[in-house]
Design a protein around this motif. Structure first.
Motif, PDB file in Angstrom:
ATOM      1  N   GLU A 114       0.815  -1.212   0.000  1.00  0.00           N
ATOM      2  CA  GLU A 114       0.000   0.000   0.000  1.00  0.00           C
ATOM      3  C   GLU A 114       0.851   1.264   0.000  1.00  0.00           C
ATOM      4  O   GLU A 114       0.390   2.341  -0.368  1.00  0.00           O
ATOM      5  N   ARG A 115       2.124   1.125   0.401  1.00  0.00           N
ATOM      6  CA  ARG A 115       3.015   2.287   0.470  1.00  0.00           C
ATOM      7  C   ARG A 115       3.917   2.437  -0.749  1.00  0.00           C
ATOM      8  O   ARG A 115       4.459   3.510  -0.987  1.00  0.00           O
ATOM      9  N   GLY A 116       4.084   1.371  -1.504  1.00  0.00           N
ATOM     10  CA  GLY A 116       4.953   1.410  -2.667  1.00  0.00           C
ATOM     11  C   GLY A 116       4.973   0.061  -3.349  1.00  0.00           C
ATOM     12  O   GLY A 116       4.378  -0.906  -2.854  1.00  0.00           O
ATOM     13  N   PRO A 117       5.651  -0.038  -4.496  1.00  0.00           N
ATOM     14  CA  PRO A 117       5.686  -1.319  -5.210  1.00  0.00           C
ATOM     15  C   PRO A 117       6.372  -2.400  -4.381  1.00  0.00           C
ATOM     16  O   PRO A 117       7.487  -2.201  -3.908  1.00  0.00           O
ATOM     17  N   VAL A 118       5.710  -3.516  -4.187  1.00  0.00           N
ATOM     18  CA  VAL A 118       6.299  -4.685  -3.535  1.00  0.00           C
ATOM     19  C   VAL A 118       6.350  -5.790  -4.581  1.00  0.00           C
ATOM     20  O   VAL A 118       5.313  -6.301  -5.016  1.00  0.00           O
ATOM     21  N   LEU A 119       7.553  -6.136  -4.988  1.00  0.00           N
ATOM     22  CA  LEU A 119       7.762  -7.129  -6.033  1.00  0.00           C
ATOM     23  C   LEU A 119       8.209  -8.446  -5.416  1.00  0.00           C
ATOM     24  O   LEU A 119       9.072  -8.471  -4.531  1.00  0.00           O
TER      25      LEU A 119
END
Length: 394
Positions: A114-119
């Protein structure tokens, strides 16, 4: 230029703006063979990385058919971004189906997203092992420690490794009896080293480098699906649906090549002709052939995946047929334009390089053909077997 079509609307989401952002950033990332930060940011901001998260976690739980449509749309913009994104989407889909992740860990991953791209991506291939699709067990070791596990080994072709938040490392334990499982390793953990070995013809921005793990420690519970070593092989038929979804991203490459071909033909006005070459019989026929191959590949892929319960062999067969067709379509477009087809100015040169990887992903073409061949012989033998005599019912 062609107007955005239904091909760029997936599960009610208009992807035309995101695809345009990917297409604008793709040439620079390809030329530099650098991680596609701009493209991943665009996919994250569009909320696409979590579309396969299960409904019980608040996600969309996207169907396989829509996953393929999404892959094709992203592949039209940048296939490297599409492949990196698919690996994350597949990890979420696995959790939606099997629920093997430790729940606190998975919820933490979702919160980070929810805070940034998590790959996320699985690290399975190894120098000695080759492709797990051909059998064998990993030499990467997970050693029990007082605080959890210590991971050591080398993994090959870890797509997007430079930007991964978590690496899902397939490893064997050092315990008797030996077990095999997937260990969830943070990308920022000490002891991880990336060896920049990726120098492929296409998908240059995918960064599918080697990754070395040197006594990388993780908590005891951060492991998925530990099973006895004797039942840990990869089932290629079980993965048939996902490999067909990967093929769909190359459908997107072929659609981008088709659009580039059409745009060139509409804009090119030779002095001796006085009108666009798109009006000539030759280019009309070429456009029809390309559309037949590309449109046919889309029908094959989404038609197979939209079935309620598609048979694995149906999906494997669809993968080969569609993969061969998209390669042929791009080859046809490049060959028809001559020198402009090999120029970076039209984009076709990059599409031609990228589409060469369509049947390289595991299981490779020869493995799939062998699977289908064995099934064909088994079916023929069953059909020719004499009927079994049965006693009359009492």
């Amino acid at each position: 230029m062609r107007e955005p079509s239904d091909e760029l609307v997936v599960a009610g989401i208009d992807l035309s703006g995101t695809v345009a952002r990917l297409a604008a950033a793709a040439p620079a990332a390809d030329a530099a063979a650098s991680f596609p930060h701009d493209g991943i940011r665009a996919v994250h901001e569009a909320g696409l990385l979590g579309l396969s998260v299960a409904a019980r976690y608040g996600g969309r739980d996207l169907s396989l058919g829509d996953l393929a449509r999404l892959a094709a749309a992203l592949g039209r913009g940048d296939p490297s971004v599409a492949l990196i994104s698919l690996m994350t989407l597949f990890a979420h889909r696995q959790q939606a189906l099997a629920g093997l992740w430790p729940d606190p860990l998975y919820r933490r991953v979702l919160a980070e997203g929810e805070r940034g791209p998590v790959l996320l991506n699985a690290a399975r291939g190894e120098p000695e092992l080759g492709s797990p699709a051909r059998g064998g067990l990993p030499r990467t070791r997970a050693r029990r420690t007082a605080r959890g596990w210590s991971i050591s080994g080398t993994k090959r072709f870890v797509t997007g490794c430079e930007g991964l938040s978590y690496l899902l490392v397939w490893a064997s334990t050092d315990e008797p009896p030996q077990r095999v499982g997937t260990f969830v390793v943070p990308g920022s953990a000490p002891g991880i080293r990336i060896v920049e070995s990726w120098s492929s013809l296409g998908l240059r921005a995918s960064g599918s480098h080697d990754v070395v793990f040197d006594e990388v420690e993780i908590p005891h519970d951060d492991v998925i699906g530990l099973v006895p070593a004797d039942i840990a092989g990869q089932d290629n038929r079980a993965q048939a649906a996902l490999t067909l979804v990967v093929t769909a991203l190359y459908l997107g490459v072929a659609e981008a090549a088709r659009d580039a071909f059409l745009a060139f033909a509409e804009d090119r006005v030779p002095a001796n002709l006085g009108y666009p070459i798109a009006r000539t019989e030759r280019f009309t026929a070429l456009a029809g052939e390309i559309d037949l191959l590309v449109g046919g590949a889309r029908q094959i892929i989404v038609g197979a995946l939209d079935q309620a319960k598609p048979e694995p062999d149906t999906l494997l067969r669809a993968r080969l047929l569609a993969g061969r067709q998209v390669k042929q379509a791009v080859q046809l477009a490049v060959g028809a334009l001559g020198n402009p087809g090999l120029s970076r100015d039209t984009g076709l040169e990059r599409h031609f390089r990228d589409v060469q990887s369509v049947l390289v992903h595991a299981p490779q073409e020869d493995t799939v053909v062998a699977l289908l061949g064995r099934t064909a012989f088994a079916r023929a033998a069953a059909d020719q077997a004499p009927p079994v005599d049965r006693l009359p019912a009492a």
